[in-house]
Design an enzyme around this catalytic site. Structure first.
Site, PDB file in Angstrom:
ATOM      1  CG  ASP A  51      -1.772   1.224   1.329  1.00  0.00           C
ATOM      2  OD1 ASP A  51      -2.917   1.175   0.835  1.00  0.00           O
ATOM      3  OD2 ASP A  51      -1.323   2.242   1.905  1.00  0.00           O
ATOM      4  CE1 TYR A  56       1.207   8.348   2.275  1.00  0.00           C
ATOM      5  CE2 TYR A  56       1.702   6.119   1.584  1.00  0.00           C
ATOM      6  CZ  TYR A  56       0.893   7.011   2.256  1.00  0.00           C
ATOM      7  OH  TYR A  56      -0.228   6.547   2.906  1.00  0.00           O
ATOM      8  CG  HIS A 130      -4.608   9.629   0.379  1.00  0.00           C
ATOM      9  ND1 HIS A 130      -3.258   9.828   0.242  1.00  0.00           N
ATOM     10  CD2 HIS A 130      -4.761   9.115   1.630  1.00  0.00           C
ATOM     11  CE1 HIS A 130      -2.631   9.450   1.334  1.00  0.00           C
ATOM     12  NE2 HIS A 130      -3.523   9.021   2.206  1.00  0.00           N
ATOM     13  CG  ASN A 161      -7.955   9.504   5.554  1.00  0.00           C
ATOM     14  OD1 ASN A 161      -7.860   9.261   6.757  1.00  0.00           O
ATOM     15  ND2 ASN A 161      -6.971   9.268   4.701  1.00  0.00           N
ATOM     16  CD  GLN A 186      -5.391   2.996   3.470  1.00  0.00           C
ATOM     17  OE1 GLN A 186      -4.485   3.751   3.761  1.00  0.00           O
ATOM     18  NE2 GLN A 186      -5.379   2.254   2.376  1.00  0.00           N
ATOM     19  CG  LEU A 218       1.608  -2.119  14.487  1.00  0.00           C
ATOM     20  CD1 LEU A 218       3.014  -2.549  14.067  1.00  0.00           C
ATOM     21  CD2 LEU A 218       1.048  -3.096  15.530  1.00  0.00           C
ATOM     22  CG  LEU A 223      -1.311  -0.414  19.592  1.00  0.00           C
ATOM     23  CD1 LEU A 223      -2.441  -0.544  18.589  1.00  0.00           C
ATOM     24  CD2 LEU A 223      -1.770  -0.822  20.987  1.00  0.00           C
ATOM     25  N   GLY A 225       4.890  -1.758  21.491  1.00  0.00           N
ATOM     26  CA  GLY A 225       5.569  -1.681  22.783  1.00  0.00           C
ATOM     27  C   GLY A 225       6.819  -0.839  22.779  1.00  0.00           C
TER      28      GLY A 225
END
Length: 328
Positions: A51, A56, A130, A161, A186, A218, A223, A225
């Protein structure tokens, strides 16, 4: 652990392993060589869905957008990964490239051609709007995306979004005009971002049989840690996203980490694996999206393909991370 299954992207003919590799880091926090190594490792480990987006990484000084797509395209050519349609599935998005902002028809037509060129493809598997564009009539956007399917430039349509109301409006317009319907959604969704469940988006995904691909799965590394104290955000080697990640320490964040620790220890896996495995089992979710800056981060992500959490573990994780718990 069990063997990973395949999942279909909505009503499309696209089938993938239930984990998406986020390409936002390619050309940003992962240079060309590291990006190639991550892509190689992901495919070798059983992943086949990548993805990215045309914007980007335009936010990086000296970048103009399209860097991630260009790296993925170079990798595809170098590895010969398009010898078969089944080898790898590519999703990209339009509306944030500095030269092609928004979703006006002419903007989308120009942007998709540039994405195809950077990726070195004749056809993009899954193409997302997007971000919603309030300045362009939705009828215009819906029509041009359908046009791209008919032109053979994209195989399937996704939305990212958007609010539930705007997704519903997209479907109304598409059906009234005889246009191709979206197959994917998404949203922002994770163990510590549960709004998707109550803001109407999951209900729309269920009604329209949309395949859901959560981003920030995450929570910017929280997530996994990585951040157990606010000071971790300023530690050497911390990700640029660390300041946002440590905000999750408030509310139920520490309790979520404690429950993840417990489940991860029981299975002998990392926290990221458990977090992704929980998300993969949520209604409408086809595959979580997760990024890897280095090859060393891949094993924890790929292990989520085969980890089946017990019903009681799913319930416990859901309970400790529920919005009501966070408010308390």
């Amino acid at each position: 652990m069990t063997a990973p299954t395949r999942t279909r992207i909505g009503a499309s003919e696209l089938e993938i392993a239930p984990l998406a590799l986020g390409g936002n880091v390619f050309g940003w926090t992962a240079d060309r060589d590291e990006s190639f190594a991550v892509l190689d490792g992901f495919v070798a480990g059983g992943g086949d869905f990548i993805d990215t987006a045309d914007g980007y990484s335009h936010w990086v000084p000296g970048h103009g957008g399209g860097e991630s797509e260009a790296i993925i395209g170079e990798w595809l050519r170098a590895r010969g990964s398009r010898g078969s349609r089944a080898d790898v599935t590519i999703a990209t998005k339009v509306s944030t490239h500095p030269d092609h902002l928004g979703l006006a028809a002419d903007t989308v037509r120009a942007a998709v051609d540039e994405s195809l060129e950077r990726l070195g493809l004749d056809e993009i598997d899954l193409y997302y709007a997007h971000f919603d564009d309030a300045d362009t009539p939705l009828e215009e956007t819906v029509a041009v995306f359908s046009e791209l399917v008919d032109a053979g430039k994209i195989r399937a349509i996704g939305v990212s979004n958007y609010t539930a109301e705007r997704v519903e409006e997209w479907f109304r317009i598409a059906r009234a005009g005889g246009h191709h319907l979206p197959v994917a959604l998404q949203p922002h969704y994770s163990l510590v971002e549960r709004g998707f469940e109550t803001n109407g988006l999951r209900a729309v995904a269920e009604r329209e049989e949309l395949a859901v691909f959560p981003y920030y799965s995450l929570a910017r590394g929280f997530l996994a840690g990585k951040y157990r104290d606010a000071a971790d955000a300023s530690a050497a080697g911390a990700s640029p996203r660390a300041p946002e990640a440590v905000k999750y320490l408030a509310g139920s964040g520490r309790a979520v980490l404690a429950e993840l620790d417990r489940v991860a220890e029981a299975h002998g896996v990392e926290l990221a694996t458990v977090s992704l495995a929980w998300l993969r089992r949520q209604p409408t979710v086809a595959a979580p999206i997760a990024s890897a800056r280095t090859v060393g981060q891949l094993p924890a992500l790929l292990a989520a393909l085969a980890l089946d959490l017990a019903p009681e573990e799913l319930v416990a994780l859901s309970a400790v991370s529920a919005p009501a718990a966070a408010a308390g």
